[in-house]
Structures are given as C-alpha cells and as structure tokens.
Design an enzyme around this catalytic site. Structure first.
Site, PDB file in Angstrom:
ATOM      1  CG  HIS A   1      -4.376  -0.986  -0.293  1.00 28.63           C
ATOM      2  ND1 HIS A   1      -4.082  -0.835   1.045  1.00 28.63           N
ATOM      3  CD2 HIS A   1      -5.033  -2.165  -0.392  1.00 28.63           C
ATOM      4  CE1 HIS A   1      -4.554  -1.873   1.712  1.00 28.63           C
ATOM      5  NE2 HIS A   1      -5.124  -2.695   0.864  1.00 28.63           N
TER       6      HIS A   1
ATOM      7  CG  ASP B   1      -6.068  -5.397   3.163  1.00 32.16           C
ATOM      8  OD1 ASP B   1      -6.528  -6.475   3.554  1.00 32.16           O
ATOM      9  OD2 ASP B   1      -6.136  -5.012   1.980  1.00 32.16           O
TER      10      ASP B   1
ATOM     11  CB  SER C   1      -0.932  -0.078   1.213  1.00 29.34           C
ATOM     12  OG  SER C   1      -1.857   0.965   1.184  1.00 29.34           O
TER      13      SER C   1
END
Lengths: 275, 187
Positions: free
Chosen positions: B39, B132, B12
C-alpha cells in the site's frame, strides 16, 4: 452473487455476446475482462454465467446497458496533476494555435478526463480555440456526462486534492453544484465538446486531430487489439500532433507505436513525426 | 532449484522495514521474480522504488502495462494502479475502483497471480493495518500455492496478518529472519 468465472465460462459469454450483439471481446485483457463480466453478471442479478448467457440469448439484455456495465468506470478528475500542468503550460497552447484545432478523447466513460481537459482549457482562455471530440462506449455514459456526472463526496475529495496539486486558477468547488449529497459538474464546461458513441476501431481516421488523450484505456486490451487501436490512434493524428496515454502505459510493445517519438517519458506524451 | 515460479509479497503499514530487510538479504543472482504489492500513497508516483533500491542487489522495477515478467527482478505495483499477472506472464495494470480503500489492492494482485501460477506461487503477507490481502492469500491456498504470514507478534500492525490467518489455513507463520531463510533456500 457470482464471485468468479473460469476460462470456459468466459469463452462462452464472449461467443454469446458476439452472436447476439456483434461485439468481439475476444481480444480484451483477460483479468479485467473477467472482473467486468463478474460485475455485469451481478448487475443483472444472474446467479451464474449460464444464467447470464441465457438472458443474453433471450434478448433480455439491452446492448447499451451491457456496454455501460462492462466499462471500467473509475478514475479521478485531475488524475496525475503533473500531466495536466504540462499540457496547460506547453502542449495545449501549442496545438490551440493551429487553425481548426480538434482534440480527441476516444475512450471516456465517466467524463472525468473530459471535464479535466475543459477546466484546463477554460482557465487558459483556450476553450474557443479548440473543439473537443469525445467517444463513449454507451449512450448511457453520454447522458451521465452531459448531466454533469454524479460524483460521490469521496471522489470529489480526491479530485479536489488533485486540483490543488495542479495549482488551478480557481476554486474546484466553483465547477460543480451539490445535488442530494452528490456533485454535478457544470455542463456549460462542455460548450465546445461533441460526445458520440462508437467503437474506436469503427471511427474514421484521416489525421484530423492535433492531440489525442487516451489514458489508461489500452490497459483493457491484449497485444493484438492494442496494436490495432494504436494504429487507429496514430492514423487519426495530424503530423506534429500529440498522443497522451497513461503514465504506466507504453507504446513500446506496438510496431506502429515505435514510429512515435517520446517527448515526455514521465507523462507519456508522444509526438507524431512521420506517417 | 524449487518448482516455484514466483513470490508475491503483500504489505501495508509497518511493512517497509521488513521488505527492506528481505530485499537486502537476497543475492544478485536470486533467480525467482519477486512481485510486491505494498500500500502506498496514490498521488506520489516516484521515490518508493528509489528508497527500496538503496539496499537491493536486484533491480527493482515498477512494471508498465503489458511488460513481460522476467526472473531475477523485483517488481513493485505502481502508484494508483492495480497490478495483475496475465496468462503468458505479462503484467496488466488497471484503474478499476479501489478495493479495501486501496489501489493497488493486495487482494487483486494475489487473485491474478494465484490464478496464473496456481501451485507454483509463494504468497507472503506482512504487517498492515487493513484486511486487504487476506482473501488474496486464501486464493493462493485454494490454488495449491504455498502461504506464509509474518508472525503477528512481530508485526508493527498485526491487522492484515491476523485477518489472513482468520481467512485461510497458512503453511508457515514466520519471523522476518525465518522468511529470509526460507526464500534463500528456494533459490
């Protein structure tokens, strides 16, 4: 709380559902199916797959409720604004010129796509030029949609941003009212819509639709079921009509789908040229 | 040639540069498929593949739903879809709800890849500002796969790597250079 289920549990649930409800889920895409089953097991506060199967067999689970829980609920209103601009500027005016134009949305759950289409038609002055026929997996979905849905503020924020990118003619907040911190879409938007509950494979197909919008629903099927559904979609489409699927879906892996002509690759708009 | 069937990378905030370095170092005949779940903005569908492709010798592809997975390619989870690997090595995409505020969710990609590839998966978590990926990497460990975390000291944002280290016992904590050396040795 059940976190995951294995292949054997999945098979056992599928056969219990088939036996009790006559619903065949054996050709659903496995990852999404397992995730929806886990969600549904937990929604009925069962502590295991066997516990859930037992409830199904005892008749403690209502089929309509089951179909409601199993459906993939989420998307956004005006998801993919560029598609809706394309439909507004080119394809909807074209299909709405044909007499008795009907547009089919056979796989809706939350009503996001239906409300989006209705807003596009209303802003284009085309709502009285087309009938929209929408199919839902359960009666509970129909009630929710007719009731305006109940969107949480986060989802409305995303949808509002999508509408801004779509560049609509109005203010997005003119299409809903706030009730208990949730947005209810104005259901007068659905004046030209008929919403029914039926499995797509059990519907009549006689080339009655000028446009079919079926986005991100083929995702839920494995290849054999995907093929059957695409055949149903193409048989339901008038020659010269359009089929729209999700932007990362494709008809490429379907024999029937190969007969369809891609007219917009980015937005996955297909045209039916021949039978 | 190793026994591994696929490499999955999750990242991310702060991972773009690391991913670019890794991709640039892989030769055109790199045999293993690389699956990336990074992401990204949900509403921007194009541009990411193009940006990553600049330095890549391997084709970078956003897979369509049901597309068969092939070796020697780099796959990137498309915007606003979760990306799964189905048994039979086809991609499956999903519009299910966001997980950890994310669609694509790194956890969900790792869950399905580790379920499919079991011990033949290499899972790598890079820089990120979200947890995540942590439970996803744990699923790689639980299924017998090999796990690597970018050294939190090197990460622009160490939240994701630290959460992964807290969630599971990982095989290696590597710098970007060590990750590249390791991947080259797998070929």
């Amino acid at each position: 709380m059940v976190d995951n289920i294995g292949i054997v549990d999945t098979r056992n649930i599928i056969s219990a559902i088939a036996e009790k409800f006559g619903i065949d889920m054996s050709d659903y895409a496995s990852t999404i199916l397992r995730r929806r089953l886990v969600h549904t097991i937990n929604a009925y506060t069962c502590h295991s797959a066997d516990d859930f199967i037992d409830k199904v067999k005892r008749g403690a689970i209502d089929v309509d409720d089951f179909l409601y829980e199993m459906a993939v609920e989420t998307t956004e209103i005006f998801r993919d604004p560029s598609l809706w601009r394309e439909l507004r500027d080119r394809y909807l005016p074209e299909v709405c010129r044909t007499p008795d134009c009907q547009i089919w949305m056979p796989g809706i759950t939350t009503g996001d796509e239906l409300y989006t289409l209705e807003i596009v038609l209303a802003e284009s002055g085309l709502q009285n030029k087309a009938k929209v026929v929408a199919g839902c997996p359960s009666n509970k979905h129909i009630e929710n949609i007719k009731d305006g849905g109940l969107y949480d503020p986060k989802k409305i924020e995303v949808s509002e941003a999508n509408y801004t990118r779509y560049v609509g003619k109005s203010q997005f907040n003119s299409y809903y009212t706030m009730v208990d911190n949730h947005a209810k879409m104005k259901n007068e938007l659905l004046a030209n819509a008929t919403i029914y509950q039926k499995d797509i494979l059990k519907t009549e197909a006689n080339k009655q639709y000028r446009m079919i919008i079926y986005r991100n629903t083929l995702l839920q099927f494995n290849i054999p079921l995907y093929e059957k559904v695409i055949r149903k979609l193409t048989e339901s489409l008038a020659i010269g009509g359009y089929l729209i699927i999700g932007n990362m879906e494709t008809l490429e892996y379907s024999e029937t789908g190969k007969k369809m002509q891609v007219v917009n690759e980015n937005e996955k708009i297909y045209k039916k040229r021949i039978d | 040639m190793s026994d591994y069937k696929a490499i999955m990378i999750g990242g991310s905030a702060g991972s773009f540069q690391v991913v670019s370095h890794i991709i640039a170092a892989l030769p055109a005949n790199y045999p293993l498929p690389i699956l990336m779940c990074l992401h990204r903005l949900k509403h921007i569908r194009s541009g990411f593949v193009e940006a990553l492709s600049i330095k890549s010798k391997l084709p970078i592809i956003e897979p369509h739903d049901k597309e068969p997975l092939k070796p020697g390619r780099i796959y990137l989870a498309p915007a606003n879809y979760h990306m799964y690997i189905e048994l039979g090595n086809r991609f499956a995409l999903s519009t299910e709800d966001v997980i950890n505020h994310s669609r694509p969710s790194i956890d969900l990609s790792f869950f399905s890849a580790s379920y499919n590839f079991k011990k033949k998966l290499v899972g790598i978590i890079l820089s990120g500002a979200n947890k995540d990926g942590a439970m996803g990497l744990k699923s790689v460990t639980d299924n017998g796969g090999l796990t690597i975390v970018q050294d939190p000291k090197e990460c622009q944002v160490p939240t994701m790597t630290q959460a992964s280290l807290n969630a599971t016992k990982v095989d290696y904590v590597f710098s970007t250079k060590q990750i590249i050396d390791f991947l080259l040795k797998l070929a």
